[in-house]
Scaffold this motif. Sequence first.
Motif, PDB file in Angstrom:
ATOM      1  N   ASN A 290       0.811  -1.215   0.000  1.00 18.57           N
ATOM      2  CA  ASN A 290       0.000   0.000   0.000  1.00 18.57           C
ATOM      3  C   ASN A 290       0.848   1.270   0.000  1.00 18.57           C
ATOM      4  OD1 ASN A 290      -2.588  -1.327   0.176  1.00 18.57           O
ATOM      5  ND2 ASN A 290      -1.996  -1.886   2.268  1.00 18.57           N
ATOM      6  N   CYS A 300      -3.893  -0.878  10.270  1.00 16.24           N
ATOM      7  CA  CYS A 300      -4.375   0.105   9.306  1.00 16.24           C
ATOM      8  C   CYS A 300      -5.543  -0.433   8.507  1.00 16.24           C
ATOM      9  CB  CYS A 300      -3.262   0.481   8.321  1.00 16.24           C
ATOM     10  SG  CYS A 300      -1.857   1.275   9.113  1.00 16.24           S
ATOM     11  N   ALA A 301      -6.446   0.456   8.114  1.00 15.88           N
ATOM     12  CA  ALA A 301      -7.493   0.117   7.165  1.00 15.88           C
ATOM     13  C   ALA A 301      -7.596   1.269   6.181  1.00 15.88           C
ATOM     14  CB  ALA A 301      -8.827  -0.098   7.882  1.00 15.88           C
ATOM     15  N   ASP A 302      -7.444   0.948   4.894  1.00 11.41           N
ATOM     16  CA  ASP A 302      -7.567   1.963   3.856  1.00 11.41           C
ATOM     17  C   ASP A 302      -6.551   3.103   4.080  1.00 11.41           C
ATOM     18  OD1 ASP A 302      -8.481   3.279   1.644  1.00 11.41           O
ATOM     19  OD2 ASP A 302     -10.345   3.987   2.545  1.00 11.41           O
ATOM     20  N   GLN A 304      -2.768   4.598   2.708  1.00 13.24           N
ATOM     21  CA  GLN A 304      -1.800   4.501   1.615  1.00 13.24           C
ATOM     22  C   GLN A 304      -0.687   5.541   1.755  1.00 13.24           C
ATOM     23  OE1 GLN A 304      -5.247   5.079   0.416  1.00 13.24           O
ATOM     24  NE2 GLN A 304      -5.611   2.892   0.615  1.00 13.24           N
ATOM     25  N   ALA A 318      -7.008   4.820  10.033  1.00 10.44           N
ATOM     26  CA  ALA A 318      -8.082   4.453   9.110  1.00 10.44           C
ATOM     27  C   ALA A 318      -8.394   5.565   8.118  1.00 10.44           C
ATOM     28  CB  ALA A 318      -9.352   4.118   9.901  1.00 10.44           C
ATOM     29  N   GLY A 319      -8.469   5.164   6.829  1.00  5.07           N
ATOM     30  CA  GLY A 319      -8.999   6.053   5.802  1.00  5.07           C
ATOM     31  C   GLY A 319      -8.139   7.259   5.486  1.00  5.07           C
ATOM     32  N   GLU A 321      -4.339   8.952   3.617  1.00  2.04           N
ATOM     33  CA  GLU A 321      -3.174   8.725   2.766  1.00  2.04           C
ATOM     34  C   GLU A 321      -2.197   9.884   2.912  1.00  2.04           C
ATOM     35  OE1 GLU A 321      -4.127   8.501  -1.377  1.00  2.04           O
ATOM     36  OE2 GLU A 321      -5.562  10.129  -1.275  1.00  2.04           O
TER      37      GLU A 321
ATOM     38  N   ASN B 339     -14.862   8.881   7.223  1.00  2.54           N
ATOM     39  CA  ASN B 339     -14.775   7.547   6.639  1.00  2.54           C
ATOM     40  C   ASN B 339     -15.141   6.489   7.684  1.00  2.54           C
ATOM     41  OD1 ASN B 339     -14.122   5.189   5.323  1.00  2.54           O
ATOM     42  ND2 ASN B 339     -12.296   6.042   4.337  1.00  2.54           N
ATOM     43  N   ALA B 342     -13.986   2.787   7.092  1.00  2.00           N
ATOM     44  CA  ALA B 342     -12.591   2.450   7.413  1.00  2.00           C
ATOM     45  C   ALA B 342     -12.391   2.350   8.921  1.00  2.00           C
ATOM     46  CB  ALA B 342     -11.638   3.498   6.818  1.00  2.00           C
ATOM     47  N   GLU B 345     -13.722  -0.887  10.043  1.00  5.11           N
ATOM     48  CA  GLU B 345     -12.831  -1.975   9.619  1.00  5.11           C
ATOM     49  C   GLU B 345     -11.629  -2.103  10.554  1.00  5.11           C
ATOM     50  OE1 GLU B 345     -11.498  -1.684   5.547  1.00  5.11           O
ATOM     51  OE2 GLU B 345      -9.968  -3.219   5.887  1.00  5.11           O
TER      52      GLU B 345
END
Lengths: 355, 355
Positions: A290, A300-302, A304, A318-319, A321, B339, B342, B345
């Motif tokens: 990622n 981590c979730a989502d 990058q 989470a969520g 980048e 989000n 996320a 999750e």
Amino acid sequence: MNALIIPVILCGGSGTRLWPASREKNPKQFLKLAGPDSLLQETIKRALKITGGAAEKLVIVTHESQEDLVKEQLAEINIQNPEHILCEPHARNTAAAIALATKYVADHFGDDTYLWVLPSDHFVGNEEELEKACSLAVEAASKGHLVTFGIKPTRPETGYGYILQGPALTNPMVHKVDKFVEKPDLKTAQSYLELGTYLWNSGMFLFMAESALSQFKEHSPAILSQVVDSMRGSEQGQILPDLYKAIQAEPFDKAVMEKSSEVAVVPCDPEWSDIGSWQSLWELLPKDENGNVIEGQAVCADVQNSLIKTKGRLIAVAGLENIVVIDTGDALLIADKNNGAAIKEVVTNLKKQDR
Amino acid sequence: MNALIIPVILCGGSGTRLWPASREKNPKQFLKLAGPDSLLQETIKRALKITGGAAEKLVIVTHESQEDLVKEQLAEINIQNPEHILCEPHARNTAAAIALATKYVADHFGDDTYLWVLPSDHFVGNEEELEKACSLAVEAASKGHLVTFGIKPTRPETGYGYILQGPALTNPMVHKVDKFVEKPDLKTAQSYLELGTYLWNSGMFLFMAESALSQFKEHSPAILSQVVDSMRGSEQGQILPDLYKAIQAEPFDKAVMEKSSEVAVVPCDPEWSDIGSWQSLWELLPKDENGNVIEGQAVCADVQNSLIKTKGRLIAVAGLENIVVIDTGDALLIADKNNGAAIKEVVTNLKKQDR
């Protein structure tokens, strides 16, 4: 290499550009940012390997408050009882530090010894390329040149000074220096990148001791004579604090290199980085699928293209980048990795509040 | 209000929707999220104020593992030695909890007593509006109705069940219920919002004890009889664990309200929120000029519309918007506030890893 080349490591920095990992009392060069060794340790290992030198001939210039930390880190890479640690009682920028090291090397190893001056807090990804550049630099230095290493730019960086390379000298890989230029604005940096003749000023230098002493005498005689006076304190390299404090704090570039006609530059591309930001650290570290660099316990979730470093505590992200999360236990930075201006502002605000 | 109205606080939740602030052992109702009092404390104070009742007539249904926490929080708002804490030995959803409270209230205060059933972990911004709705509900309940409170939707929320209001009853502010509907998808939720006749199912109820007992007998006789059997354990409200464990776990809506023809709804807009997400908490808290809600030590640069909660440790945040940072000391959540998927999750992943 057959010539005697003394690596001279400048280890006096106390910046906080990688806050909260780097602090005034534990600056960047001592951090294990890009592997099991600190940047200082990597710099020393690399320099000894390339010069084929023994640790006994290593010279380190540092602030006296950091002497113990330097010795600890040397011991970790099996350098016990280092002989040549020069402790500055006051930080006086690189001209004084290099004058000190040069006079010291001339006195201990002879006027015709080469010094390879290296910042202790930079990263080099391609050692072979640096070794080639070093060989070229020694060849040029043998003819009396003060050699600087110019890094071929890969982006329009506005945070570095640049060197405009002039015509080639005897060896087509080594050039005269047309001029040194200050940190440019973005537009100017873009034009430098397109021209291809502008190089980043890396802060690495190579010269023979007598060449540097002669150029100091010509262009910054006060700094050299004050350094020499301050060294009368002791045979063991102890420096008289009051005399040293009175020296003008000036970068070596300004005090000598920009004024000298004996300057040469070796253009090179050793995958160099000054790791001046979390963004630049993220760039040079290996990433997962990622694009994340994660050190420590993080779920981590989502997420990058992010850099997450934590000690002990559990972090859930989470969520997001392009985020940087640095948790040192006592402090925590959460920032847009690409927004260097905001990171600088928040660290400046923290300093104002004396934290 | 002159009628005897007993606030019945349902305090059995153990969710982790606001992780890491809420944990299984310290769920949302006990957190001081929106002021100096916890959601439970605010719910109790609000209910006593609106009903004009004394704390001696307050009924709380909770899990026995949370009894001490409930008593601590009651003491903090000067309710000492509460008489009517009903401790469930097993969580069996709201049908069993409400049957338990209803039978208990009928036995202790009489069949014609009103129960106002209130979740303990919701937020109400406009007490006056809730008070008006409560008056209307009592009036309808006096005619035998089981009254539910329907919140006028302000957004196409997909996380709630809805109530379709039917024709007005005697009082034009109170309606029959056409149907209860499950959580809709976004498109359906948008059509509900436009139609204006769909209301959020808030989980608050008001009815006379005898009305509810009669409807339980008609539509879920097993739950009621099992609850009654389990209450034979003690005069002090202790419940026989094995009998209680055997009761079917069902929501009160499904077990009684959806099946009963005696149901009514009071549409209202008391600035209600179930605080089911960090986003919804941020929405209802006062913000600074950058739209940020900051609790604890945080230094920000170029940060907007964010929620930052920290205990003790210094947090620096730079160049981010719509971020939520929750630092509880032992755990840390950093997420895109908007989000929810996320965030869900990452918390699910944490549970899987048994942290």
